[in-house]
Design a protein around this motif. Structure first.
Motif, PDB file in Angstrom:
ATOM      1  N   LEU A 205       1.147  -1.439  -0.307  1.00  0.00           N
ATOM      2  CA  LEU A 205       0.269   0.007  -0.497  1.00  0.00           C
ATOM      3  C   LEU A 205       0.634   0.766   0.427  1.00  0.00           C
ATOM      4  N   VAL A 206       2.536   1.475   0.506  1.00  0.00           N
ATOM      5  CA  VAL A 206       2.592   2.572   0.955  1.00  0.00           C
ATOM      6  C   VAL A 206       3.445   2.896  -1.014  1.00  0.00           C
ATOM      7  N   LEU A 207       4.102   1.669  -1.635  1.00  0.00           N
ATOM      8  CA  LEU A 207       4.119   1.645  -2.774  1.00  0.00           C
ATOM      9  C   LEU A 207       3.642   2.476  -3.535  1.00  0.00           C
ATOM     10  N   LYS A 208       2.148   1.553  -3.526  1.00  0.00           N
ATOM     11  CA  LYS A 208       1.147   2.349  -4.251  1.00  0.00           C
ATOM     12  C   LYS A 208       0.930   3.632  -4.394  1.00  0.00           C
ATOM     13  N   GLN A 209       0.688   4.051  -2.760  1.00  0.00           N
ATOM     14  CA  GLN A 209       0.697   5.686  -1.891  1.00  0.00           C
ATOM     15  C   GLN A 209       1.435   7.032  -2.997  1.00  0.00           C
ATOM     16  N   ASN A 210       3.070   5.696  -2.822  1.00  0.00           N
ATOM     17  CA  ASN A 210       3.773   6.421  -3.761  1.00  0.00           C
ATOM     18  C   ASN A 210       3.981   6.381  -5.193  1.00  0.00           C
ATOM     19  N   PRO A 383       3.752  10.977  -4.657  1.00  0.00           N
ATOM     20  CA  PRO A 383       4.749  11.732  -3.661  1.00  0.00           C
ATOM     21  C   PRO A 383       6.463  11.510  -4.476  1.00  0.00           C
ATOM     22  N   GLY A 384       6.076   9.858  -4.703  1.00  0.00           N
ATOM     23  CA  GLY A 384       7.877   9.769  -5.725  1.00  0.00           C
ATOM     24  C   GLY A 384       7.399  10.806  -6.851  1.00  0.00           C
ATOM     25  N   PHE A 385       7.346  11.196  -7.876  1.00  0.00           N
ATOM     26  CA  PHE A 385       7.435  12.142  -8.966  1.00  0.00           C
ATOM     27  C   PHE A 385       8.644  13.042  -8.402  1.00  0.00           C
ATOM     28  N   LEU A 386       8.926  13.404  -7.899  1.00  0.00           N
ATOM     29  CA  LEU A 386       9.710  14.819  -8.204  1.00  0.00           C
ATOM     30  C   LEU A 386      11.390  14.235  -8.498  1.00  0.00           C
ATOM     31  N   GLU A 387      11.292  13.021  -7.512  1.00  0.00           N
ATOM     32  CA  GLU A 387      12.441  13.058  -7.419  1.00  0.00           C
ATOM     33  C   GLU A 387      12.858  11.648  -8.662  1.00  0.00           C
ATOM     34  N   GLY A 388      11.882  11.142  -8.655  1.00  0.00           N
ATOM     35  CA  GLY A 388      11.811  10.244 -10.053  1.00  0.00           C
ATOM     36  C   GLY A 388      12.434  11.132 -11.645  1.00  0.00           C
ATOM     37  N   PHE A 419      23.737   4.383  -7.188  1.00  0.00           N
ATOM     38  CA  PHE A 419      22.701   4.837  -5.771  1.00  0.00           C
ATOM     39  C   PHE A 419      21.321   4.961  -5.777  1.00  0.00           C
ATOM     40  N   ARG A 420      20.812   5.161  -6.951  1.00  0.00           N
ATOM     41  CA  ARG A 420      19.138   5.690  -6.953  1.00  0.00           C
ATOM     42  C   ARG A 420      18.952   4.535  -7.084  1.00  0.00           C
ATOM     43  N   ALA A 421      19.671   3.214  -7.684  1.00  0.00           N
ATOM     44  CA  ALA A 421      18.632   2.180  -7.442  1.00  0.00           C
ATOM     45  C   ALA A 421      19.383   1.384  -7.111  1.00  0.00           C
ATOM     46  N   GLY A 422      20.497   1.465  -6.005  1.00  0.00           N
ATOM     47  CA  GLY A 422      20.435   0.654  -4.524  1.00  0.00           C
ATOM     48  C   GLY A 422      19.563   0.603  -3.590  1.00  0.00           C
ATOM     49  N   ARG A 423      19.376   2.227  -3.685  1.00  0.00           N
ATOM     50  CA  ARG A 423      18.507   2.599  -2.504  1.00  0.00           C
ATOM     51  C   ARG A 423      17.380   1.905  -2.499  1.00  0.00           C
ATOM     52  N   GLN A 474      10.932   6.339  -5.089  1.00  0.00           N
ATOM     53  CA  GLN A 474      11.602   7.364  -6.030  1.00  0.00           C
ATOM     54  C   GLN A 474      11.872   6.369  -7.421  1.00  0.00           C
ATOM     55  N   GLY A 475      12.913   5.513  -6.941  1.00  0.00           N
ATOM     56  CA  GLY A 475      14.216   4.554  -7.506  1.00  0.00           C
ATOM     57  C   GLY A 475      12.556   4.242  -8.710  1.00  0.00           C
TER      58      GLY A 475
END
Length: 520
Positions: A205-210, A383-388, A419-423, A474-475
């Motif tokens: 659910l938190v992934l869906k939220q992001n 919420p993940g779009f800006l960094e994505g 680093f991005r994918a590793g996170r 974000q990733g």
């Protein structure tokens, strides 16, 4: 350059005209929706309250196309938030399962309260006691206990704060410490949500939220690993060519980072030179904008890299930005962190330019402003779009040939992408695959070497443990943009400039909506 009329035109404007709503009628309905959304912000309405109010909105069919995007995006996000409240009524809010951690809780404000005059310590003591009650109730009613290593760090912080606090505040800090200490034995040895029977459902659910779209957590982990393999193989080839061929990839990056040829002097001249070099890369990035963007906001073209004030540098403040306005009246500046300049090899900096400035944040943020999207939509929809987007911007710069004649800068880019994918892999590893904190830290070090950010690997792992799905979102947003683009690329009329306009000009949207819009 792009004016606001152009930003709001194109597909969005055409859809509004096709809907048949006259300007006055659409403005009336749009105004009613904006007043409704503004009121939600002012009241701090819950997800369930927002969803109910939007479901009762009477003029849905009269909204303009852009206002309808506000409506649909806020409604979807509100339903997800309401589902969190129903199913997981604990923690500090959706996506924050623990009420008190190293990054959340009133105890973090103890030092400021101690310095303040008046009733600040007593007021904070009452907040602390309320949070302590929440910690006990979450554990008793839902079995929610922070990871043991997080409890240990919070306990150390509470003890240190209590030693300098007045009696009432010291008592509240001590009571919170006693509550957490009593729960430590129940924390187990794990760091992720897999410790709980509800953990997998929560994480999905938190992934869906992001993202604003559902994704299987196992699939999320696989996507992260695939990206690490792709960028890691490419980095290995370049390191081989430089004669750095022994050991894990992280060790090889560490050897390159120690080479003094690529380090700036730790003095005023070195700092000025670093900033000048970054601005050279920024100017080249601006010159490439027509390759992938039909037009650019005036504000984007004002973007510059700058040194922080000496006070900020002395305080080791992390990099930050002043985003440009759409019309350019407010210039864009990224203040680069140079406190530990000897840990900033020159080859790591070009990708920072593409992420933080152009075509990253200083393109997307003014476009968001120009789109006229309601701030609630921008905050909730994805919420993940800006960094994505900013991560995607790094990849886009590479695809446009930014590093074609500079293999060292290419290696810097590849380390950033690892680093991005590793996170993403660490986040999903902790919460989906049952990784321990130690395993996550060791894996991350083998993949990327010395972090390209001024934060130890342990800090990133801790952040993922207590804020599940945040950096994973974000990733995944970055990879989702790539997936949508590759699907669109199969069309014979694909044009990257049109694709990026269609993606960005309406403002942030859930990815479920983006898939429908961009591939309809």
């Amino acid at each position: 350059m792009l004016n606001r009329r152009q930003a709001l035109g194109g597909a969005v404007g055409a859809a509004a005209m096709a809907g048949g709503a006259g300007p006055a009628l659409a403005q009336s309905a749009d105004g009613a929706l904006r007043r409704l959304l503004d009121g939600m912000v002012q009241r701090g309405a819950s997800g369930a309250e927002r969803a109910a109010a939007l479901a009762a909105f009477p003029d849905l069919h009269r909204l303009s196309a852009n206002a309808r995007l506000d409506y649909d995006a806020v409604l979807q996000a509100s339903k997800i938030e309401a589902a969190f409240a129903r199913r997981f009524p604990f923690g500090a809010g959706p996506g924050a399962p623990y009420a008190v951690t190293t990054r959340a809780g009133s105890w973090l404000k103890a030092a400021d309260a101690i310095k303040a005059s008046g009733n600040a310590p007593l007021t904070l003591a009452r907040k602390l006691d309320a949070e302590t009650d929440r910690v006990r109730a979450d554990a008793a009613d839902h079995g929610v206990v922070p990871p043991a290593f997080v409890i240990d760090k919070v306990l150390a912080g509470l003890t240190a704060a209590a030693g300098a606090a007045p009696a009432d505040l010291a008592g509240a800090l001590a009571r919170q410490g006693e509550a957490l200490a009593s729960l430590r034995a129940k924390a187990g040895s794990g760091a992720g949500l897999g410790r709980f029977s509800w953990g997998r459902e929560y994480y999905a659910l938190v992934l869906k939220q992001n993202l604003g779209t559902a994704i299987d957590p196992e699939e999320a982990h696989r996507r992260g690993l695939a990206a690490v393999q792709t960028f890691g193989a490419r980095a290995a080839r370049l390191l081989d060519q430089r004669g750095i061929a022994a050991g894990p990839l992280g060790d090889r990056f560490a050897a390159l980072a120690r080479d003094p040829r690529w380090l700036y002097a730790d003095d005023e001249t070195g700092r000025d030179r670093l900033v000048a070099d970054m601005n050279v890369w920024l100017d080249k990035a601006k010159a490439r904008l027509p390759k992938s963007f039909a037009a650019t906001p005036s504000g984007t073209l004002t973007a510059r890299i700058s040194r922080m004030s000496r006070a900020d540098e002395a305080a080791a403040r992390q990099g930050y930005r002043d985003a440009p306005s759409f019309d350019g009246r407010r210039t864009g500046i990224y203040y680069v962190d140079l406190a530990d300049i000897r840990r900033r090899p020159s080859w790591t900096l070009p990708s920072v330019v593409h992420h933080e400035a152009v075509p990253g944040h200083m393109l997307q943020i003014p476009l968001e402003e120009g789109a006229g999207a309601h701030p609630l939509r921008a905050r909730l929809a994805c919420p993940g779009f800006l960094e994505g987007w900013a991560i995607y911007a790094e990849q886009l710069a590479d695809e446009e040939g930014a590093f074609q004649d500079d293999p060292l800068a290419e290696l810097g880019y590849l380390q950033w992408m690892l680093f991005r994918a590793g996170r993403l892999v660490v986040d999903t590893g902790l919460h989906v695959k049952g990784w321990t904190r130690q395993r996550a830290e060791a894996w991350f070090a083998r993949v990327q070497g010395p972090p390209p950010v001024f934060a130890p690997i342990a800090q990133d792992v801790e952040r993922a443990a207590i804020g599940p799905g945040g950096v994973a979102g974000q990733g995944l947003a970055w990879l989702e943009i790539v997936r949508i683009r590759e699907a669109a690329r199969r069309r014979p009329d694909f044009d990257p400039r049109s694709f990026h306009a269609d993606l960005l000009l309406p403002g942030t949207l859930p990815f479920a909506t983006q898939w429908r819009r961009l591939l309809a």
